[in-house]
Motif scaffolding. Structure first.
Motif, mmCIF file in Angstrom:
data_model
loop_
_atom_site.group_PDB
_atom_site.id
_atom_site.type_symbol
_atom_site.label_atom_id
_atom_site.label_comp_id
_atom_site.label_asym_id
_atom_site.label_seq_id
_atom_site.Cartn_x
_atom_site.Cartn_y
_atom_site.Cartn_z
ATOM 1 N N UNK A 94 49.675 61.205 23.147
ATOM 2 C CA UNK A 94 50.149 60.311 24.418
ATOM 3 C C UNK A 94 49.689 61.121 25.609
ATOM 4 N N UNK A 95 50.132 62.281 25.705
ATOM 5 C CA UNK A 95 49.699 63.291 26.966
ATOM 6 C C UNK A 95 48.214 63.402 27.069
ATOM 7 N N UNK A 96 47.431 63.622 25.944
ATOM 8 C CA UNK A 96 45.995 63.281 26.139
ATOM 9 C C UNK A 96 45.521 62.103 26.859
ATOM 10 N N UNK A 97 46.119 60.814 26.318
ATOM 11 C CA UNK A 97 45.679 59.630 26.847
ATOM 12 C C UNK A 97 46.091 59.316 28.138
ATOM 13 N N UNK A 98 47.326 59.781 28.526
ATOM 14 C CA UNK A 98 47.616 59.705 29.725
ATOM 15 C C UNK A 98 47.128 60.722 30.892
ATOM 16 N N UNK A 99 46.855 61.982 30.563
ATOM 17 C CA UNK A 99 46.293 62.956 31.272
ATOM 18 C C UNK A 99 44.981 62.726 31.689
ATOM 19 N N UNK A 100 44.174 62.569 30.498
ATOM 20 C CA UNK A 100 42.726 62.219 30.847
ATOM 21 C C UNK A 100 42.246 61.043 31.680
ATOM 22 N N UNK A 101 43.365 60.013 31.534
ATOM 23 C CA UNK A 101 43.216 58.971 32.634
ATOM 24 C C UNK A 101 43.396 59.286 34.085
ATOM 25 N N UNK A 102 44.380 59.973 34.111
ATOM 26 C CA UNK A 102 44.695 60.453 35.696
ATOM 27 C C UNK A 102 43.747 61.506 36.096
ATOM 28 N N UNK A 103 43.023 62.346 35.320
ATOM 29 C CA UNK A 103 41.975 63.137 35.421
ATOM 30 C C UNK A 103 40.877 62.532 35.869
ATOM 31 N N UNK A 104 40.429 61.456 35.335
ATOM 32 C CA UNK A 104 39.316 60.599 35.582
ATOM 33 C C UNK A 104 39.448 60.074 37.014
ATOM 34 N N UNK A 105 40.639 59.621 37.181
ATOM 35 C CA UNK A 105 40.891 58.988 38.510
ATOM 36 C C UNK A 105 40.680 60.242 39.674
ATOM 37 N N UNK A 106 40.758 61.381 39.368
ATOM 38 C CA UNK A 106 40.901 62.396 40.421
ATOM 39 C C UNK A 106 39.339 63.100 40.397
ATOM 40 N N UNK A 107 38.973 63.391 39.306
ATOM 41 C CA UNK A 107 37.632 64.206 39.612
ATOM 42 C C UNK A 107 36.295 63.244 39.401
ATOM 43 N N UNK A 108 36.363 62.125 38.953
ATOM 44 C CA UNK A 108 35.136 61.395 39.003
ATOM 45 C C UNK A 108 35.079 60.589 40.166
ATOM 46 N N UNK A 109 34.137 60.688 40.902
ATOM 47 C CA UNK A 109 33.849 60.145 42.156
ATOM 48 C C UNK A 109 33.552 58.644 42.174
ATOM 49 N N UNK A 110 34.309 57.905 42.895
ATOM 50 C CA UNK A 110 34.113 56.494 43.147
ATOM 51 C C UNK A 110 32.764 56.164 43.839
ATOM 52 N N UNK A 111 32.156 55.108 43.179
ATOM 53 C CA UNK A 111 30.889 54.782 43.901
ATOM 54 C C UNK A 111 31.185 54.243 45.214
ATOM 55 N N UNK A 112 32.070 53.437 45.381
ATOM 56 C CA UNK A 112 32.470 52.667 46.736
ATOM 57 C C UNK A 112 33.793 53.015 47.264
ATOM 58 N N UNK A 113 34.100 54.307 47.589
ATOM 59 C CA UNK A 113 35.654 54.487 47.931
ATOM 60 C C UNK A 113 36.151 53.498 49.020
ATOM 61 N N UNK A 114 37.221 53.242 48.879
ATOM 62 C CA UNK A 114 37.864 52.334 49.835
ATOM 63 C C UNK A 114 39.338 52.817 50.276
ATOM 64 N N UNK A 115 40.184 52.392 51.297
ATOM 65 C CA UNK A 115 41.434 52.810 51.577
ATOM 66 C C UNK A 115 42.367 52.446 50.572
ATOM 67 N N UNK A 116 42.274 51.261 50.244
ATOM 68 C CA UNK A 116 43.128 50.565 49.445
ATOM 69 C C UNK A 116 43.011 50.964 48.110
ATOM 70 N N UNK A 117 41.934 51.355 47.429
ATOM 71 C CA UNK A 117 41.734 51.838 46.141
ATOM 72 C C UNK A 117 42.449 53.121 46.065
#
Length: 476
Positions: free
Chosen positions: A63-86
């Motif tokens: 569970x920690x791997x699943x939860x943690x890797x999801x959060x890590x993806x949001x933090x270290x993968x650069x979004x293609x079109x960053x927006x304030x709301x996102x």
């Protein structure tokens, strides 16, 4: 069924964030691979590794791997079109995820904190970082409201006790083995080459982010049973998200796009046996041969079952007596010069190798017949202490189901159980040494069998006893 439903609930909670990672950061192949992988990890019926036997053991690691890797993806993968709301949504999700990791298994929180914070800062997501901090504090506040302020002191005390315990500092290979041993060296080479490939394709920021993820990945793997490099799935996704351009070549003329593809394939080849086991575990569980399993707690619950090697096949390890067998000078020295004794009962140098569940069940059934102990608080001198469940007793307040050192809760115990062939001999002997050091404790033997010694614990008033002794000496 309850366990499966809870895992499904976790998967549903992660689904919105996984969809967003796929839509905002990954291509179709990467999005599907990452989403399916995380959902499979969250809902698996094995703890990992390559053994197909169904097991919900160490589910919190998955569970920690699943939860943690999801959060890590949001933090270290650069979004293609960053927006304030996102960014605010991502920050809230990351904050909740990190707080959950801190409560679920703090190892993951420690391993992911640095790359998450650095990732948000490098991507100039300061607003997301601020929201993440407030969201995390919100989870802390909610936990405090439900559990009380004293919960945190007890939790930190437990963390310190486990971190400083000599009983089980790590559950598998040493950290050096994870870095250099032949079985794990390929993982280290793939991780290093992934960073080099990104750096040589002029993606210094991505290379740096992946590099600072590695210490946390290795630390978590080092602290997890089985030492499964689940993080290689994230490395593959990271390379997919930062795949070099077709015309990008290094100083030697090598195609960096091709190199990234080779490294991704190599990473999958390493993790494939574990990954496929996790992915197909539900099918294995559905078709499992139930004859090879038996109830874990036959008297209390029939639905939680364990493999027969734990429940029905009992074997023990005992030291060979060199003098009696003609092996003088060839056998190991005994752990202690004299057999450990307590209350006149001798406890031999013996350790349970298999069949721990069967032994616990047999001992529990026997002590359940001791009428004075019914409903009393039981303390067990062993690494596991589940005997009270079937014995019709209660656990000593402040004690724990797994031993990490000291005698937590012993002062609240009314009865002491000492196995003659414990699950871990060194733990039993260490606990007996500490118990014998208590000057104000009187142990009265109530029962002895080939399996155990059972005692009533009486706490003496040392101050009153000393006063009475002084008065007797003065009269004499």
């Amino acid at each position: 069924m309850s366990f499966a439903i809870v895992q499904l609930g976790l998967a549903l909670c992660l689904l919105p964030a996984l969809v967003w990672v796929g839509v905002s950061r990954l291509g179709p192949v990467g999005a599907v691979f990452f989403g399916v992988s995380i959902l499979a990890i969250a809902t698996s019926m094995v703890g990992g590794q390559t053994d197909t036997s169904s097991s919900i053991s160490v589910h919190y690691n998955r569970w920690a791997w699943a939860i943690g890797l999801t959060g890590l993806a949001l933090a270290v993968l650069m979004p293609r079109k960053p927006s304030s709301g996102a960014r605010m949504f991502e920050g809230a999700a990351i904050g909740v995820i990190m707080a959950v990791l801190a409560l679920l298994k703090v190892t993951f929180f420690l391993g992911f904190t640095v790359p998450v914070v650095v990732g948000l800062l490098l991507h100039k997501n300061n607003k997301g970082l601020g929201v993440a901090i407030f969201a995390g504090l919100g989870v802390v506040a909610a936990t405090t409201l439900v559990m009380g302020v004293t919960f945190w002191g007890a939790y930190f005390d437990d963390l310190i006790r486990v971190a400083t315990s000599k009983n089980r500092p790590f559950p598998g290979e040493s950290l050096m083995s994870l870095l250099t041993a032949p079985q794990y060296l390929a993982t280290s080479i793939v991780a290093f080459m992934a960073c080099v490939t990104l750096r040589q394709s002029d993606q210094g920021k991505a290379a740096f982010l992946l590099l600072i993820c590695l210490p946390g990945f290795y630390y978590i793997t080092f602290q997890n049973f089985g030492n499964d490099p689940i993080w290689l799935i994230f490395l593959m996704v990271f390379l997919m998200a930062n795949r070099p351009d077709r015309d990008m070549r290094n100083a030697m003329g090598w195609s960096m796009r091709g190199a990234a593809a080779i490294i991704t394939g190599a990473a999958f080849a390493i993790v494939a046996p574990i990954y496929l086991n996790v992915l197909t575990s539900s099918l294995h569980h559905y078709a499992v041969n139930t004859a090879s399993y038996a109830p874990f707690l036959p008297i209390v619950a029939e639905d939680i079952q364990t493999a027969n090697i734990r429940s029905q096949s009992v074997s023990t390890l005992q030291r060979v007596d060199g003098g009696a067998s003609g092996l003088e000078g060839f056998v190991s020295e005994p752990l202690e010069k004299e057999p450990r004794m307590l209350g006149g009962i001798v406890f031999p140098e013996c350790q349970n190798q298999t069949g721990v569940v069967a032994t616990v069940h047999a001992i529990s059934g026997a002590i359940s017949q001791i009428i004075p102990a019914k409903g009393g608080a039981l303390y067990v001198a062993d690494v596991v202490s589940a005997h009270w469940i079937e014995a019709g007793m209660m656990p000593a307040k402040g004690s724990a189901p797994w031993y990490y050192g000291g005698l937590p809760g012993f002062e609240n115990a009314e009865y002491l159980l000492v196995p003659k062939c414990p699950a871990l001999l060194s733990v039993r002997n260490a606990m007996l040494a500490e118990i014998q050091a208590h000057e104000n404790v009187l142990l009265t033997p109530l029962d002895e069998t080939p399996l155990y010694g059972f005692f009533r614990i009486d706490v003496l008033d040392v101050e009153k006893s000393s006063k009475n002794e002084v008065e007797r000496e003065q009269k004499s």
